[in-house]
Design a protein around this motif. Structure first.
Motif, PDB file in Angstrom:
ATOM      1  N   PHE A   7       0.753  -1.035   0.450  1.00  0.00           N
ATOM      2  CA  PHE A   7      -0.050   0.362  -0.095  1.00  0.00           C
ATOM      3  C   PHE A   7       1.094   0.775  -0.355  1.00  0.00           C
ATOM      4  CE2 PHE A   7      -3.615  -2.200   3.148  1.00  0.00           C
ATOM      5  CZ  PHE A   7      -4.080  -3.353   2.167  1.00  0.00           C
ATOM      6  N   SER A  10       1.899   2.153   3.352  1.00  0.00           N
ATOM      7  CA  SER A  10       1.917   1.954   4.617  1.00  0.00           C
ATOM      8  C   SER A  10       3.090   1.578   5.418  1.00  0.00           C
ATOM      9  CB  SER A  10       1.734   0.120   4.312  1.00  0.00           C
ATOM     10  OG  SER A  10       2.725  -0.247   4.747  1.00  0.00           O
ATOM     11  N   GLN A  11       3.509   2.530   6.366  1.00  0.00           N
ATOM     12  CA  GLN A  11       4.789   2.642   7.114  1.00  0.00           C
ATOM     13  C   GLN A  11       5.592   1.134   6.859  1.00  0.00           C
ATOM     14  OE1 GLN A  11       2.293   2.234   8.162  1.00  0.00           O
ATOM     15  NE2 GLN A  11       1.883   1.771  10.618  1.00  0.00           N
ATOM     16  N   TYR A  12       5.202  -0.089   6.875  1.00  0.00           N
ATOM     17  CA  TYR A  12       6.025  -0.956   6.665  1.00  0.00           C
ATOM     18  C   TYR A  12       6.444  -1.237   5.678  1.00  0.00           C
ATOM     19  CZ  TYR A  12       4.125  -2.225  11.018  1.00  0.00           C
ATOM     20  OH  TYR A  12       3.672  -2.260  12.763  1.00  0.00           O
ATOM     21  N   GLN A  38      -6.313  -8.178  -1.186  1.00  0.00           N
ATOM     22  CA  GLN A  38      -5.115  -9.383  -0.198  1.00  0.00           C
ATOM     23  C   GLN A  38      -5.652 -10.867  -0.302  1.00  0.00           C
ATOM     24  OE1 GLN A  38      -6.675  -5.776   2.836  1.00  0.00           O
ATOM     25  NE2 GLN A  38      -5.419  -6.806   3.536  1.00  0.00           N
ATOM     26  N   ARG A  48      -2.149 -12.332   4.795  1.00  0.00           N
ATOM     27  CA  ARG A  48      -3.044 -10.990   3.696  1.00  0.00           C
ATOM     28  C   ARG A  48      -2.543 -10.019   4.030  1.00  0.00           C
ATOM     29  NH1 ARG A  48      -7.476  -8.816   6.225  1.00  0.00           N
ATOM     30  NH2 ARG A  48      -7.500  -8.524   8.608  1.00  0.00           N
ATOM     31  N   GLN A  49      -1.079  -9.495   4.527  1.00  0.00           N
ATOM     32  CA  GLN A  49      -0.700  -7.968   4.828  1.00  0.00           C
ATOM     33  C   GLN A  49       0.509  -7.887   3.778  1.00  0.00           C
ATOM     34  OE1 GLN A  49       0.275  -7.750   9.087  1.00  0.00           O
ATOM     35  NE2 GLN A  49      -1.143  -6.660   9.416  1.00  0.00           N
ATOM     36  N   VAL A  50       0.496  -6.527   3.343  1.00  0.00           N
ATOM     37  CA  VAL A  50       1.547  -5.771   3.420  1.00  0.00           C
ATOM     38  C   VAL A  50       2.590  -5.563   4.003  1.00  0.00           C
ATOM     39  CG1 VAL A  50      -0.036  -5.634   0.908  1.00  0.00           C
ATOM     40  CG2 VAL A  50       0.599  -3.106   2.790  1.00  0.00           C
ATOM     41  N   PRO A  51       3.963  -5.231   3.205  1.00  0.00           N
ATOM     42  CA  PRO A  51       4.442  -5.689   2.346  1.00  0.00           C
ATOM     43  C   PRO A  51       4.845  -7.292   2.094  1.00  0.00           C
ATOM     44  CG  PRO A  51       6.482  -5.208   3.475  1.00  0.00           C
ATOM     45  CD  PRO A  51       4.730  -4.543   4.800  1.00  0.00           C
ATOM     46  N   ASP A  62       6.549 -10.251   5.334  1.00  0.00           N
ATOM     47  CA  ASP A  62       6.880  -9.279   6.375  1.00  0.00           C
ATOM     48  C   ASP A  62       7.649  -8.167   6.293  1.00  0.00           C
ATOM     49  OD1 ASP A  62       6.366  -9.600   9.388  1.00  0.00           O
ATOM     50  OD2 ASP A  62       8.525  -9.374   9.554  1.00  0.00           O
ATOM     51  N   SER A  63       7.906  -7.267   6.700  1.00  0.00           N
ATOM     52  CA  SER A  63       8.676  -6.200   6.389  1.00  0.00           C
ATOM     53  C   SER A  63      10.439  -6.184   7.190  1.00  0.00           C
ATOM     54  CB  SER A  63       8.838  -4.607   6.745  1.00  0.00           C
ATOM     55  OG  SER A  63       9.135  -4.642   8.431  1.00  0.00           O
ATOM     56  N   THR A  64      10.304  -7.294   8.207  1.00  0.00           N
ATOM     57  CA  THR A  64      11.637  -7.803   8.664  1.00  0.00           C
ATOM     58  C   THR A  64      12.146  -9.184   7.723  1.00  0.00           C
ATOM     59  OG1 THR A  64      10.603  -7.701  10.547  1.00  0.00           O
ATOM     60  CG2 THR A  64      12.642  -8.513  10.910  1.00  0.00           C
ATOM     61  N   ASP A  98       9.273  -1.054  14.658  1.00  0.00           N
ATOM     62  CA  ASP A  98       8.157  -2.228  14.018  1.00  0.00           C
ATOM     63  C   ASP A  98       6.867  -2.373  15.643  1.00  0.00           C
ATOM     64  OD1 ASP A  98       9.201  -2.488  12.282  1.00  0.00           O
ATOM     65  OD2 ASP A  98       9.123  -5.164  12.325  1.00  0.00           O
ATOM     66  N   ARG A 106       0.076   4.682  13.606  1.00  0.00           N
ATOM     67  CA  ARG A 106      -1.272   4.018  12.662  1.00  0.00           C
ATOM     68  C   ARG A 106      -2.786   4.926  13.483  1.00  0.00           C
ATOM     69  NH1 ARG A 106      -1.087  -1.204  10.673  1.00  0.00           N
ATOM     70  NH2 ARG A 106      -0.881  -2.347  12.480  1.00  0.00           N
ATOM     71  N   ASN A 261      -5.249   2.392   5.276  1.00  0.00           N
ATOM     72  CA  ASN A 261      -5.719   1.212   5.895  1.00  0.00           C
ATOM     73  C   ASN A 261      -4.979   1.148   7.289  1.00  0.00           C
ATOM     74  OD1 ASN A 261      -6.810  -1.344   6.249  1.00  0.00           O
ATOM     75  ND2 ASN A 261      -6.337  -1.912   4.077  1.00  0.00           N
ATOM     76  N   GLU A 263      -6.121  -1.046   9.622  1.00  0.00           N
ATOM     77  CA  GLU A 263      -5.457  -2.425  10.116  1.00  0.00           C
ATOM     78  C   GLU A 263      -5.294  -3.284   9.682  1.00  0.00           C
ATOM     79  OE1 GLU A 263      -3.528  -3.942  13.237  1.00  0.00           O
ATOM     80  OE2 GLU A 263      -4.571  -1.843  13.585  1.00  0.00           O
TER      81      GLU A 263
HETATM   82  N1  LIG Z   1       5.050  -7.049  10.516  1.00  0.00           N
HETATM   83  C1  LIG Z   1       4.264  -6.188   9.587  1.00  0.00           C
HETATM   84  C2  LIG Z   1       2.935  -5.835   9.696  1.00  0.00           C
HETATM   85  C3  LIG Z   1       2.567  -5.650   8.384  1.00  0.00           C
HETATM   86  C4  LIG Z   1       1.354  -4.448   8.163  1.00  0.00           C
HETATM   87  O1  LIG Z   1       1.171  -4.069   9.604  1.00  0.00           O
HETATM   88  N2  LIG Z   1       0.748  -4.652   7.334  1.00  0.00           N
HETATM   89  C5  LIG Z   1      -0.221  -3.608   7.350  1.00  0.00           C
HETATM   90  C6  LIG Z   1      -0.564  -2.682   5.915  1.00  0.00           C
HETATM   91  S1  LIG Z   1       0.916  -1.300   7.319  1.00  0.00           S
HETATM   92  C7  LIG Z   1      -1.628  -4.404   6.660  1.00  0.00           C
HETATM   93  O2  LIG Z   1      -1.420  -5.622   5.317  1.00  0.00           O
HETATM   94  N3  LIG Z   1      -2.801  -4.709   6.908  1.00  0.00           N
HETATM   95  C8  LIG Z   1      -3.650  -4.503   6.972  1.00  0.00           C
HETATM   96  C9  LIG Z   1      -4.212  -5.639   7.306  1.00  0.00           C
HETATM   97  O3  LIG Z   1      -4.499  -6.658   8.606  1.00  0.00           O
HETATM   98  O4  LIG Z   1      -5.958  -6.435   6.526  1.00  0.00           O
HETATM   99  C10 LIG Z   1       6.005  -6.239   8.471  1.00  0.00           C
HETATM  100  O5  LIG Z   1       6.679  -6.011   8.952  1.00  0.00           O
HETATM  101  O6  LIG Z   1       5.405  -6.563   7.370  1.00  0.00           O
END
Ligand SMILES: N[C@@H](CCC(=O)N[C@@H](CS)C(=O)NCC(=O)O)C(=O)O
Length: 263
Positions: A7, A10-12, A38, A48-51, A62-64, A98, A106, A261, A263
């Motif tokens: 996104f 998205s900060q990650y 997603q 389902r999360q980005v990145p 997962d960013s890490t 993180d 957020r 987004n 959460e």
């Molecule tokens: N621990 C994850 C956190 C990623 C995260 O929180 N992504 C959020 C966007 S900033 C997301 O995809 N949210 C959508 C959801 O949870 O459905 C990372 O470091 O990448």
């Protein structure tokens, strides 16, 4: 070419974009549609999360994990130091960023949006019809606060997050007062995590992100505009100027995201 499922706000995702730019790796951004988009991510990664980074047949979520993968596959300009003390400190700061800056920024941005109608309106793309802008401005703050409560963002949670972030920013200002980087004398993942994860506190002034021009340099009142935390944002601006690639003008005209987004 590397592909980043993301996104834009998205900060990650921003943490990963900063790391990719630092390493000088070319990549293509794939903007995921919240919700429906997603489903594809879930098919690819089981979450389902980005990145999410795609490198040929390799898919990393997962960013890490992405940062560690990149350091392994593309070792030039390492992100994680090898010296044991520095390595430990770098990993500790990254994890803390993180959990604290990433999550709480957020929450406080949501709090600021629910209180500030003009900030809410400036999140809309320039092409938004005036009538929609008027309607957005007219949504009562109290209604948003109630909605926030529905997703676990009560005023109490927002207040707590703001207090914690003030302490975080104070600590960062102290740590960076006489050194350009958080760990050692080279940039590390600690710097990129802290800097990238802080975009929701204050959006960068320069065009690094595809967001409405009215939002550049704006952020959470009390944090983004406070002289107390200015040294941190000045440090971040310097890091960005050194390592982050600005957008090419043609890519940020039409597709500025129109939602955050939370959460
Ligand atoms: N621990 C994850 C956190 C990623 C995260 O929180 N992504 C959020 C966007 S900033 C997301 O995809 N949210 C959508 C959801 O949870 O459905 C990372 O470091 O990448």
């Amino acid at each position: 070419m590397l592909e980043l499922y993301q996104f834009e706000l998205s900060q990650y995702s921003e943490k990963v974009r900063l790391v990719l730019d630092y390493k000088g790796l070319a990549y293509r951004k794939i903007e995921v549609t919240p919700g429906i988009g997603q489903v594809e991510l879930f098919r690819l990664t089981g979450q389902r999360q980005v990145p999410v980074l795609k490198d040929g047949s390799q898919v990393v979520a997962d960013s890490t994990e992405i940062a560690k993968y990149l350091d392994q596959q593309y070792p030039d300009r390492p992100l994680i130091p090898t010296d044991p003390k520095q390595r430990g400190l770098c990993l500790l700061i990254e994890e803390w960023a993180d959990e604290s800056i990433g999550t709480k920024s957020r929450q406080v941005l949501f709090g600021a949006l629910s209180k500030n109608q003009s900030l809410r309106k400036s999140l809309l793309p320039a092409a938004t019809p005036d009538i929609v802008k008027v309607l957005v401005e007219a949504v009562p703050s109290e209604l948003l606060q109630v909605l926030g409560f529905g997703v676990g963002l009560s005023q109490e949670v927002v207040k707590r997050a703001e207090a914690d972030l003030k302490q975080d920013l104070e600590a960062l200002c102290l740590l960076l007062a006489d050194s350009p980087y958080l760990v050692g004398d080279q940039p590390t993942l600690a710097d990129f995590a802290v800097a990238g994860l802080s975009i929701l506190l204050k959006f960068p002034e320069e065009p690094y992100l595809n967001l409405p021009a009215t939002l550049r340099g704006k952020g959470v009142p009390g944090l983004a505009d406070s002289v107390v935390y200015e040294p941190f944002f000045t440090w971040r601006d310097r890091l960005y100027a050194q390592y982050r690639q600005p957008l090419v003008p043609s890519s940020y005209k039409s597709s500025a995201p129109n939602s955050i987004n939370i959460e």
